[in-house]
Design an enzyme around this catalytic site. Sequence first.
Site, PDB file in Angstrom:
ATOM      1  N   LYS A 133      45.051  38.421  32.892  1.00  0.00           N
ATOM      2  CA  LYS A 133      46.184  37.622  33.369  1.00  0.00           C
ATOM      3  C   LYS A 133      46.808  38.087  34.689  1.00  0.00           C
ATOM      4  O   LYS A 133      47.547  37.335  35.323  1.00  0.00           O
ATOM      5  CB  LYS A 133      47.307  37.614  32.313  1.00  0.00           C
TER       6      LYS A 133
ATOM      7  N   HIS B 138      32.844  29.048  33.356  1.00  0.00           N
ATOM      8  CA  HIS B 138      32.587  29.411  31.965  1.00  0.00           C
ATOM      9  C   HIS B 138      33.306  28.484  31.000  1.00  0.00           C
ATOM     10  O   HIS B 138      34.446  28.094  31.226  1.00  0.00           O
ATOM     11  CB  HIS B 138      33.036  30.853  31.702  1.00  0.00           C
TER      12      HIS B 138
ATOM     13  N   TYR C  19      44.162  32.079  26.783  1.00  0.00           N
ATOM     14  CA  TYR C  19      43.169  32.659  27.682  1.00  0.00           C
ATOM     15  C   TYR C  19      42.963  31.781  28.919  1.00  0.00           C
ATOM     16  O   TYR C  19      42.939  32.278  30.044  1.00  0.00           O
ATOM     17  CB  TYR C  19      41.852  32.863  26.929  1.00  0.00           C
TER      18      TYR C  19
HETATM   19  P1  RFL Z   1      47.910  44.028  44.870  1.00  0.00           P
HETATM   20  O1  RFL Z   1      46.572  43.439  44.782  1.00  0.00           O
HETATM   21  O2  RFL Z   1      48.141  45.385  44.331  1.00  0.00           O
HETATM   22  O3  RFL Z   1      48.325  43.979  46.399  1.00  0.00           O
HETATM   23  C1  RFL Z   1      49.466  44.678  46.906  1.00  0.00           C
HETATM   24  C2  RFL Z   1      49.197  45.049  48.362  1.00  0.00           C
HETATM   25  O4  RFL Z   1      50.348  45.650  48.921  1.00  0.00           O
HETATM   26  C3  RFL Z   1      49.933  46.747  49.713  1.00  0.00           C
HETATM   27  N1  RFL Z   1      51.110  47.646  49.882  1.00  0.00           N
HETATM   28  C4  RFL Z   1      51.829  47.742  51.023  1.00  0.00           C
HETATM   29  N2  RFL Z   1      51.699  47.143  52.218  1.00  0.00           N
HETATM   30  C5  RFL Z   1      52.606  47.451  53.192  1.00  0.00           C
HETATM   31  N3  RFL Z   1      53.599  48.372  53.008  1.00  0.00           N
HETATM   32  C6  RFL Z   1      53.747  49.008  51.827  1.00  0.00           C
HETATM   33  N4  RFL Z   1      54.748  49.899  51.663  1.00  0.00           N
HETATM   34  C7  RFL Z   1      52.844  48.693  50.757  1.00  0.00           C
HETATM   35  N5  RFL Z   1      52.705  49.127  49.480  1.00  0.00           N
HETATM   36  C8  RFL Z   1      51.649  48.484  48.964  1.00  0.00           C
HETATM   37  C9  RFL Z   1      48.767  47.336  48.948  1.00  0.00           C
HETATM   38  O5  RFL Z   1      47.925  48.140  49.765  1.00  0.00           O
HETATM   39  C10 RFL Z   1      48.069  46.070  48.471  1.00  0.00           C
HETATM   40  O6  RFL Z   1      47.103  45.609  49.398  1.00  0.00           O
HETATM   41  O7  RFL Z   1      49.009  43.089  44.173  1.00  0.00           O
HETATM   42  P2  RFL Z   1      49.058  41.481  43.993  1.00  0.00           P
HETATM   43  O8  RFL Z   1      48.787  40.776  45.285  1.00  0.00           O
HETATM   44  O9  RFL Z   1      50.336  41.251  43.272  1.00  0.00           O
HETATM   45  O10 RFL Z   1      47.820  41.129  43.039  1.00  0.00           O
HETATM   46  C11 RFL Z   1      47.789  41.534  41.702  1.00  0.00           C
HETATM   47  C12 RFL Z   1      46.361  41.772  41.239  1.00  0.00           C
HETATM   48  O11 RFL Z   1      45.731  42.633  42.156  1.00  0.00           O
HETATM   49  C13 RFL Z   1      46.286  42.368  39.815  1.00  0.00           C
HETATM   50  O12 RFL Z   1      47.256  41.787  38.978  1.00  0.00           O
HETATM   51  C14 RFL Z   1      44.911  42.141  39.158  1.00  0.00           C
HETATM   52  O13 RFL Z   1      43.902  42.805  39.857  1.00  0.00           O
HETATM   53  C15 RFL Z   1      44.922  42.597  37.693  1.00  0.00           C
HETATM   54  N6  RFL Z   1      43.607  42.496  37.045  1.00  0.00           N
HETATM   55  C16 RFL Z   1      43.112  41.285  36.568  1.00  0.00           C
HETATM   56  N7  RFL Z   1      43.837  40.147  36.726  1.00  0.00           N
HETATM   57  C17 RFL Z   1      43.314  38.941  36.339  1.00  0.00           C
HETATM   58  O14 RFL Z   1      44.010  37.909  36.468  1.00  0.00           O
HETATM   59  N8  RFL Z   1      42.049  38.816  35.797  1.00  0.00           N
HETATM   60  C18 RFL Z   1      41.264  39.907  35.628  1.00  0.00           C
HETATM   61  O15 RFL Z   1      40.107  39.740  35.226  1.00  0.00           O
HETATM   62  C19 RFL Z   1      41.795  41.209  35.971  1.00  0.00           C
HETATM   63  N9  RFL Z   1      41.071  42.319  35.809  1.00  0.00           N
HETATM   64  C20 RFL Z   1      42.812  43.642  36.905  1.00  0.00           C
HETATM   65  C21 RFL Z   1      41.539  43.521  36.275  1.00  0.00           C
HETATM   66  C22 RFL Z   1      43.234  44.875  37.412  1.00  0.00           C
HETATM   67  C23 RFL Z   1      42.419  45.970  37.273  1.00  0.00           C
HETATM   68  N10 RFL Z   1      42.876  47.178  37.856  1.00  0.00           N
HETATM   69  C24 RFL Z   1      42.062  48.033  38.623  1.00  0.00           C
HETATM   70  C25 RFL Z   1      44.302  47.455  37.935  1.00  0.00           C
HETATM   71  C26 RFL Z   1      40.728  44.613  36.102  1.00  0.00           C
HETATM   72  C27 RFL Z   1      41.175  45.858  36.569  1.00  0.00           C
HETATM   73  C28 RFL Z   1      40.283  47.040  36.322  1.00  0.00           C
HETATM   74  C1  PHB Z   2      36.588  41.107  35.217  1.00  0.00           C
HETATM   75  O1  PHB Z   2      36.868  41.992  36.026  1.00  0.00           O
HETATM   76  O2  PHB Z   2      35.610  40.354  35.378  1.00  0.00           O
HETATM   77  C2  PHB Z   2      37.451  40.934  34.019  1.00  0.00           C
HETATM   78  C3  PHB Z   2      38.462  41.841  33.762  1.00  0.00           C
HETATM   79  C4  PHB Z   2      39.242  41.685  32.633  1.00  0.00           C
HETATM   80  C5  PHB Z   2      39.014  40.622  31.761  1.00  0.00           C
HETATM   81  C6  PHB Z   2      38.003  39.721  32.026  1.00  0.00           C
HETATM   82  C7  PHB Z   2      37.217  39.870  33.166  1.00  0.00           C
HETATM   83  O3  PHB Z   2      39.762  40.477  30.649  1.00  0.00           O
END
Ligand code: RFL
Ligand code: PHB
Length: 387
Positions: A292, A72, A380
């Site tokens: 982020k 993008h 961004y």
């Molecule tokens: P994770 O992905 O939570 O992974 C942690 C892992 O540790 C496991 N765990 C254990 N394993 C063994 N023993 C234990 N005691 C444990 N306790 C936990 C868990 O099962 C899991 O598998 O953390 P990590 O690797 O730091 O990654 C972080 C990302 O997942 C998170 O920051 C992003 O998903 C946030 N986020 C977004 N980030 C972006 O950069 N761009 C985006 O577009 C974006 N959109 C989002 C998001 C997060 C969202 N939600 C649902 C919180 C959109 C959403 C809706």
């Molecule tokens: C996505 O899940 O595609 C996503 C989430 C948060 C953003 C942008 C994209 O800010």
Amino acid sequence: MRTQVAIVGAGPAGLLLSQLLHLRGVDSVVLESRDRAYVERRQRAGMLEQGTVDVLRSSGVGERLDREGLTHHGLELRFGGAGHRIPLTELTGGRTVTIYAQTEIVKDLIAARLAAGGDVRFGAEALAVDTGAPSVTFRQDGETRTLDCDVIAGCDGFHGVGRAAVPGLRTYERDYPYAWLGVLAEVAPSTDELVYAHSERGFALHSLRSPRVSRLYLQVDPGDAIEAWPDERIWSELRARFATSDGWELRDGPIVEKSITPMRSFVAEPMRHDRLFLAGDAAHIVPPTGAKGLNLAISDVIVLAEALVARYDEGSDKLLDAYSATCLKRVWRAQQFASWMTTLLHRDPAGDSFEHRRQLAYLDYLVASKAAATTLAENYVGAAPTL
Ligand code: RFL
Ligand code: PHB
């Protein structure tokens, strides 16, 4: 059992760390409490900064990303019934962002680690970490075992056990009076670029997953249950929030996944104690508006992998000693941006009309002033990961 680096958590942070270390000749074991199917299906992020894409490519997991990822060059801010494009690439000296789901990154990394004979254990829950020994006690198949190591990487997310092992931790927190309802729908996206919509009814975001799958988000009340949002209500609310005066239309289709996520900002300092290093969501959470969270998790483990390699190859602890401070600089920059973008675009649930007018005035400024738009664009797309 013994390894050089014990990694708790097979999210993007833990898996990429294991891959980066493997490529530099450092052994690791990854302990993950959930099963493989669960971690590969957990719907989350989708927007990758260029630095994130670059490191995935150089780590040998960029092939499918290059084929299926969507590059993008801009995004749309929609308010007052009209869309306004922010030309990200033009404003940032040629940088781009890529849409490729976190689920796919996780699948690619697991496949790469297992193909190389890596030790990634699912259904292995870390119960406690001993930061001095150092070691991790975990349970797998009903048996409790100890993994001895040189260093522990706490990549176990916000609800993990790593952070609790840091004494004297200082935490900074902010809750927001809204949550996001995220849906995955089997319908061709109604837009080529992400649409961030500010409306009197609340915030909405149109993102994409593929030419046939859309990802949409809706600001909802943090107390809302998912049952309060049948599919029909979701589509009609999305339609109302994205409405423009020129008749833009939102295509709808079957919703295959939906969930509500609270929004918070959180930072734990320092990100290290003794031989334990925290990375990703274990140490910090940003509200998703600035996209982020995943990018910060990736950037932490790039710094950590370099520091560990310097220790093993050169016997130098200099980068490890600087780890927490190096990461926190970027973390706080992202916190500032994410909370700014969140409060700019969400509707105040108390219906504060002063706040609403203030937001619109700033949005007008953002699309009229190149300087203001450049500030948004630079933050961004993100800076290149630094050491
Ligand atoms: P994770 O992905 O939570 O992974 C942690 C892992 O540790 C496991 N765990 C254990 N394993 C063994 N023993 C234990 N005691 C444990 N306790 C936990 C868990 O099962 C899991 O598998 O953390 P990590 O690797 O730091 O990654 C972080 C990302 O997942 C998170 O920051 C992003 O998903 C946030 N986020 C977004 N980030 C972006 O950069 N761009 C985006 O577009 C974006 N959109 C989002 C998001 C997060 C969202 N939600 C649902 C919180 C959109 C959403 C809706
Ligand atoms: C996505 O899940 O595609 C996503 C989430 C948060 C953003 C942008 C994209 O800010």
